[in-house]
Enzyme design. Structure first.
Site, mmCIF file in Angstrom:
data_model
loop_
_atom_site.group_PDB
_atom_site.id
_atom_site.type_symbol
_atom_site.label_atom_id
_atom_site.label_comp_id
_atom_site.label_asym_id
_atom_site.label_seq_id
_atom_site.Cartn_x
_atom_site.Cartn_y
_atom_site.Cartn_z
ATOM 1 N N TYR A 1 13.178 -23.875 -22.010
ATOM 2 C CA TYR A 1 13.629 -24.791 -23.025
ATOM 3 C C TYR A 1 15.114 -24.999 -22.866
ATOM 4 O O TYR A 1 15.842 -23.954 -23.252
ATOM 5 C CB TYR A 1 13.304 -24.612 -24.596
ATOM 6 C CG TYR A 1 13.866 -25.551 -25.634
ATOM 7 C CD1 TYR A 1 14.191 -26.846 -25.304
ATOM 8 C CD2 TYR A 1 13.803 -25.261 -26.753
ATOM 9 C CE1 TYR A 1 14.703 -27.641 -26.055
ATOM 10 C CE2 TYR A 1 14.359 -25.968 -27.808
ATOM 11 C CZ TYR A 1 14.717 -27.307 -27.414
ATOM 12 O OH TYR A 1 15.157 -28.151 -28.509
ATOM 13 N N LYS B 1 11.156 -27.570 -20.847
ATOM 14 C CA LYS B 1 11.480 -28.880 -21.712
ATOM 15 C C LYS B 1 13.018 -29.346 -21.556
ATOM 16 O O LYS B 1 13.825 -28.315 -21.754
ATOM 17 C CB LYS B 1 11.011 -28.379 -23.147
ATOM 18 C CG LYS B 1 11.643 -29.399 -24.007
ATOM 19 C CD LYS B 1 11.520 -28.680 -25.599
ATOM 20 C CE LYS B 1 12.106 -29.939 -26.479
ATOM 21 N NZ LYS B 1 11.984 -29.548 -27.810
ATOM 22 N N THR C 1 13.430 -27.871 -34.305
ATOM 23 C CA THR C 1 12.880 -29.030 -35.464
ATOM 24 C C THR C 1 12.384 -27.870 -36.629
ATOM 25 O O THR C 1 12.391 -28.322 -37.966
ATOM 26 C CB THR C 1 11.884 -29.916 -35.194
ATOM 27 O OG1 THR C 1 12.682 -30.523 -34.061
ATOM 28 C CG2 THR C 1 11.613 -30.723 -36.218
#
Length: 300
Positions: A140, A169, A52
């Site tokens: 991740y 994640k 993001t």
């Protein structure tokens, strides 16, 4: 209150911050405003320089400036995790060491994108990073972005050797994947798909690294808590229903263009600027998003 997980201290709603830009430059005053916004609204932690945050478009000094500004503004009031992963192991280690020197609480390390390493390659990559730094590491996995999929058995093997690999994640929206990670690994599980937060947490995930929390921080923090086993499943279902159209429209175009457009309405200092090759949203999609935010009561 979040139930403690022995290895992972990163729990609750951990919001992935966008990187504010103004006229092509990083906008640190706007970043400070974002940090304050979340601290005032129940967010448990922040991730900077992640997906993001448009990390692949940032040069090294910009990464350092963003991490330093976030840590300095947070002042220990929330955890700060720095995204340091790249598709080059050596560069990832350099970023990891630089972030730790600036005082972050942990490191988010994405699977190497574009290269498409095998599971052996992923094991070797994450092991090299874990050998180079002693700070808490969150693996991740986001196959839709990277082109490779970190399997639960690989996570388990890495975490068995390195106790400071504290969490994974998982952005694959799969209940079966969540169950496998919870059963096979000693790591904490963090939901990485906004629409899967309640499902993952109800199974035993300790929290979520999320985008939706940028525009509804208090509701997402509440969702994580209500979704925990034995908590308020009815309220969790209500929140899932309320958040669903917002989540849908925050991904109507490539993240983070929609969330930046939303934040530009919520926080006057934040612009919707993104860096090429991303572009700002079309007028039609912007209208759809703002209509949804108004219907939810987020915008007047």
């Amino acid at each position: 209150m979040i139930v403690s997980h022995g290895r992972c201290t990163f729990q609750g709603s951990i919001v992935a911050l966008p990187t504010p830009f103004r006229d092509g430059r990083i906008d640190l005053p706007a970043l400070h405003a974002l940090v304050d916004f979340h601290i005032e609204r129940s967010t448990d932690g922040l991730v900077v320089c992640g997906t993001t945050g448009e990390a692949p478009t940032l040069v090294d000094w910009e990464r350092r400036a963003i991490v330093e500004a976030t840590v300095g503004r947070a002042r220990g009031r929330v955890s700060v995790i720095a995204g340091v992963g790249t598709n080059d192991t050596r560069s990832t280690i350099v970023h990891a060491k630089a972030a730790l020197e600036l005082g972050v609480d942990g490191l988010l390390v994405v699977t190497p994108y574009y290269n498409r390493p095998t599971q052996r390659g992923l094991d070797a990559h994450f092991s090299a990073v874990a050998e180079a730094v002693a700070a808490p590491i969150v693996l991740y996995n986001v196959p839709s972005r990277t082109g490779c999929d970190l399997q639960p058995e690989t996570v388990a093997a890495i975490a068995a050797r390195f106790t400071h690999v504290v969490a994974v994640k998982e952005a694959l929206p799969s209940v079966e994947r969540a169950k496998a990670l919870l059963a096979e690994t000693p790591c904490g599980l963090l939901a990485g798909d906004d629409a899967s937060i309640a499902d993952f947490v109800s199974l035993g995930a300790v929290g979520a690294v999320n985008v939706i929390g940028n525009v509804a921080p208090e509701k997402v923090a509440e969702l994580v808590r209500c979704s925990m086993p034995g908590r308020d499943s009815r309220r969790a279902a209500e929140l899932v229903e309320w958040l669903a159209p917002i989540i849908r429209d925050l991904y109507i175009e490539t993240n983070p263009a929609p969330v930046k457009a939303a934040l530009a309405h919520l926080l006057p200092m934040v612009r919707d600027d993104v860096r090429l090759p991303l572009v700002t949203m079309t007028a039609a999609n912007q209208k759809k998003l703002t209509d949804t935010l108004r219907s939810a009561g987020i915008l007047e």
